[in-house]
Design a protein around this motif. Structure first.
Motif, short mmCIF file in Angstrom:
data_model
loop_
_atom_site.label_atom_id
_atom_site.label_comp_id
_atom_site.label_asym_id
_atom_site.label_seq_id
_atom_site.Cartn_x
_atom_site.Cartn_y
_atom_site.Cartn_z
N ILE A 412 0.59 -13.53 13.16
CA ILE A 412 1.31 -12.56 12.41
C ILE A 412 1.55 -12.75 10.89
N HIS A 418 1.64 -4.59 0.89
CA HIS A 418 0.71 -4.08 1.99
C HIS A 418 -0.91 -4.42 1.98
N GLN A 420 -4.17 -5.73 2.78
CA GLN A 420 -4.86 -5.67 3.76
C GLN A 420 -6.11 -6.70 4.08
N THR A 436 1.10 -7.02 14.67
CA THR A 436 2.31 -6.80 14.03
C THR A 436 3.86 -7.09 14.39
N SER A 437 3.57 -7.53 15.73
CA SER A 437 4.83 -8.13 16.17
C SER A 437 4.47 -9.11 17.41
N ASP A 446 8.65 -9.16 14.12
CA ASP A 446 7.66 -8.16 13.52
C ASP A 446 7.58 -8.58 12.09
N GLU A 447 6.61 -7.93 11.46
CA GLU A 447 6.02 -8.10 10.29
C GLU A 447 6.87 -7.68 9.09
N ASN A 448 7.94 -6.84 9.28
CA ASN A 448 8.74 -6.60 8.35
C ASN A 448 10.15 -7.36 8.46
#
Length: 624
Positions: A412, A418, A420, A436-437, A446-448
């Motif tokens: 992850i 953002h 890519q 993403t998680s 999670d990625e945030n």
């Protein structure tokens, strides 16, 4: 009930008023008897739950009856080679063959002590203790009488009740075994009890074997475990990056360090890449030759090494289901899952896993995570470091004859941007999946780092428990309700709550509302009661207060015990004496961004200094 059915049938046939009255009177008596029986049944359950002598196993077994939770303990139908097997005799054969395949190998045990010189030895040496009657008797007094018996059929109830008599002969036998480097053959036999681990119950691959060993042999195992663990801990021979199977360490310590490094990278305007890996059948694939090598390298030599060699050799096991037994299998690999020594032997087997790594490792038992900083002007450099460590771990696994799961090896990227076009990672020429998680040790990362997925997971999981809780609230008293809440619901909310406390206010309110609903169930109240008044009457803390309490308690335990040392040495930096009024406080770590400022350890350092200022350093320690 039979009489009521008979009178009903008679009335339907004749339709005579006398038969109707007789049927209705009988039915009324039956209904009253059923109501009285049901009331007495729930009263008996409440009396049992109030029993202070009930252990946790008995308490939750009774709760499961009350909550009507179906706990599947039986082995389901198995599908193997496109056939369905329902008989226990077929299941035990299929599972026995599968378990036996995992622990057999063509390799044997080292016969020549010179073979152990492959690995450089440490300057320490472990020696067996001299066992006394008191040591054996103390262990017997603390034996759990509710565990199953092994192949020798000697129960823990018998051992505990006759401990004052057995301690002397057992002491003699144990000392004889250690002096002559033998482990009795009868204690090496074990029964495999299949336990469902994950996914479909129809596949044999989803079951794991738990060994039921000799209860007498387990007493000697505990003595060896205690002395060997103390030896390894005192000489710092255990892997400092592995938080599993150690005293006073937990999953939360592992996750706290991982998240701290991630937040630190965010504060430096850098991204983070976290790689997750898991060993396939870790305990079943421990090669005895390599394990003996590593024991020798850590100072277990001479008589002690010969004893471990004998302990591992000539072990046999068979699968048992409801009295049906499979054939006997020779256990040539694995550490026995059922003995207290199994976890320590795995820690020894994997102590060198981090030797050649250049990224930050975070290990708990057989779960491995690697984290690396990705600088915006050198993205490839961070990925190269992770890729290098993947190759190192693959090389380590091949040398140690184990394998990492390809399906569970994922990564992850935690980033504020953002971007890519990140490079790809490979595991043996296979492109690794970026997610993403990921659920690591029960916590969704999670990625945030907004923790929304983890909070959704908690609420979904607990909604079922709360629904069942509501159905029975009128049948149990306040004491039982509160105990069920603390064990069934609060324990799930409390786990790792100090890490997701910086989630959005919306998600925090969702958890607070969940706790409020549980409080209403416990007091059997209506929604007109305010949250503040309800918590005050119950003596409960709000979610924020509870989280702060658990956070500072964990922090204080690290401070007092100095365990784990890697965390203690990182954060417990005392301000020098020559700085006046700030003497004795912890050094506050500078932060640029709110995420890092509100991260667990930085927040706890500030809270600790506030407590120190209000109550004094010594008082702060004594609180905990």
């Amino acid at each position: 009930m039979v009489l009521t059915k008979r009178y009903k049938k008679k009335y339907n046939e004749t339709n005579i008023p006398y038969d109707k009255v007789r049927y209705l009177n009988t039915k009324e008596k039956l209904d009253k008897a059923l109501q009285d029986g049901k009331k007495q049944y729930y009263n008996n359950i409440q009396i049992n739950l109030k029993n202070r002598n009930y252990n946790s196993k008995q308490f939750w077994a009774t709760c499961n009856i009350l909550l009507k939770r179906k706990i599947k303990t039986n082995i389901g139908d198995l599908i193997y080679n496109r056939k369905i097997y329902k008989k226990d005799s077929d299941k035990v054969r299929i599972l026995g063959d599968y378990f036996g395949e995992q622990v057999t190998t063509e390799n044997g045990i080292y016969d020549n002590e010179n073979d152990y010189s492959i690995i450089p030895t440490k300057q320490y040496q472990y020696n067996f203790p001299f066992i006394t009657d008191n040591i054996v008797l103390d262990i017997i007094k603390n034996i759990n009488i509710h565990t199953a018996t092994g192949p020798d059929k000697i129960s823990n109830i018998f051992i505990k009740n006759t401990g004052h008599i057995l301690c002397k002969p057992l002491t003699y036998i144990f000392n004889y075994c250690l002096i002559h480097s033998v482990y009795p053959y009868q204690w090496k036999l074990s029964h495999w009890s299949p336990i469902h681990k994950k996914e479909s119950r129809f596949k044999r691959e989803n079951y794991r074997p738990i060994s039921l060993c000799s209860n007498i042999g387990k007493i000697l195992d505990k003595i060896i475990f205690t002395t060997l663990y103390n030896y390894l801990e005192q000489n710092n021979l255990l892997n400092k990056y592995n938080y599993g199977f150690k005293r006073k360490t937990s999953c939360q310590h592992n996750l706290s360090m991982l998240l701290h490094d991630v937040y630190e990278n965010i504060d430096k305007n850098c991204d983070s890449i976290i790689l997750f890996m898991d060993v396939v059948k870790a305990f079943d694939k421990v090669d005895h030759k390599i394990l003996l090598q590593k024991l020798y390298a850590l100072g277990i030599k001479n008589v002690e090494l010969k004893w471990f060699k004998n302990y591992l050799a000539d072990r046999y096991s068979k699968c048992v289901i409801h009295g049906h037994e499979s054939e006997k299998y020779h256990v040539q690999t694995s550490v026995t899952q059922g003995s207290v020594l199994a976890t320590l032997l795995w820690s020894i087997f994997s102590y060198d896993i981090t030797d050649n790594l250049i990224t930050n490792p975070y290990i708990f038992a057989d779960d491995t995570a690697l984290a690396e900083k990705i600088e915006r002007n050198d993205i490839q450099g961070g990925f190269n470091a992770i890729q290098f460590d993947i190759e190192q771990l693959i090389d380590w696994s091949e040398k140690n004859k184990i394998e990492f799961s390809k399906t569970k090896t994922k990564y992850i990227i935690i980033s504020n941007s953002h971007k890519q076009n990140y490079p790809q990672l490979y595991y043996k020429d296979n492109i690794l999946e970026r997610v993403t998680s990921y659920k690591q040790l029960g916590l969704y990362i999670d990625e945030n780092l907004n923790w929304e997925q983890h909070i959704n997971y908690i609420i979904t999981k607990l909604s079922k428990h709360i629904h069942m809780f509501k159905l029975i609230r009128n049948r149990i008293d306040f004491y039982t309700s509160e105990k069920i809440y603390k064990g069934l619901i609060a324990s799930i909310i409390d786990y790792c709550c100090m890490f997701y406390i910086n989630a959005t206010q919306t998600n925090i309110k969702r958890i607070t509302r969940l706790i409020y609903n549980c409080a209403l169930v416990v007091v059997k109240g209506s929604r007109f009661i305010s949250e503040e008044k309800l918590f005050q009457e119950l003596g409960w803390n709000t979610f924020q207060e509870r989280t702060n309490y658990l956070s500072i308690t964990m922090f204080a335990k690290i401070k007092i015990t100095k365990i784990p040392k890697i965390i203690y040495n990182t954060f417990f930096i005392r301000i020098p004496k020559n700085v006046g009024r700030n003497e004795g406080k912890l050094l506050v770590i500078f932060s640029r961004k709110n995420k890092y400022y509100n991260s667990y350890y930085l927040k706890m350092i500030r809270m600790w200094n506030i407590l120190k200022k209000k109550q004094g350093y010594r008082s702060t320690i004594l609180i905990f």
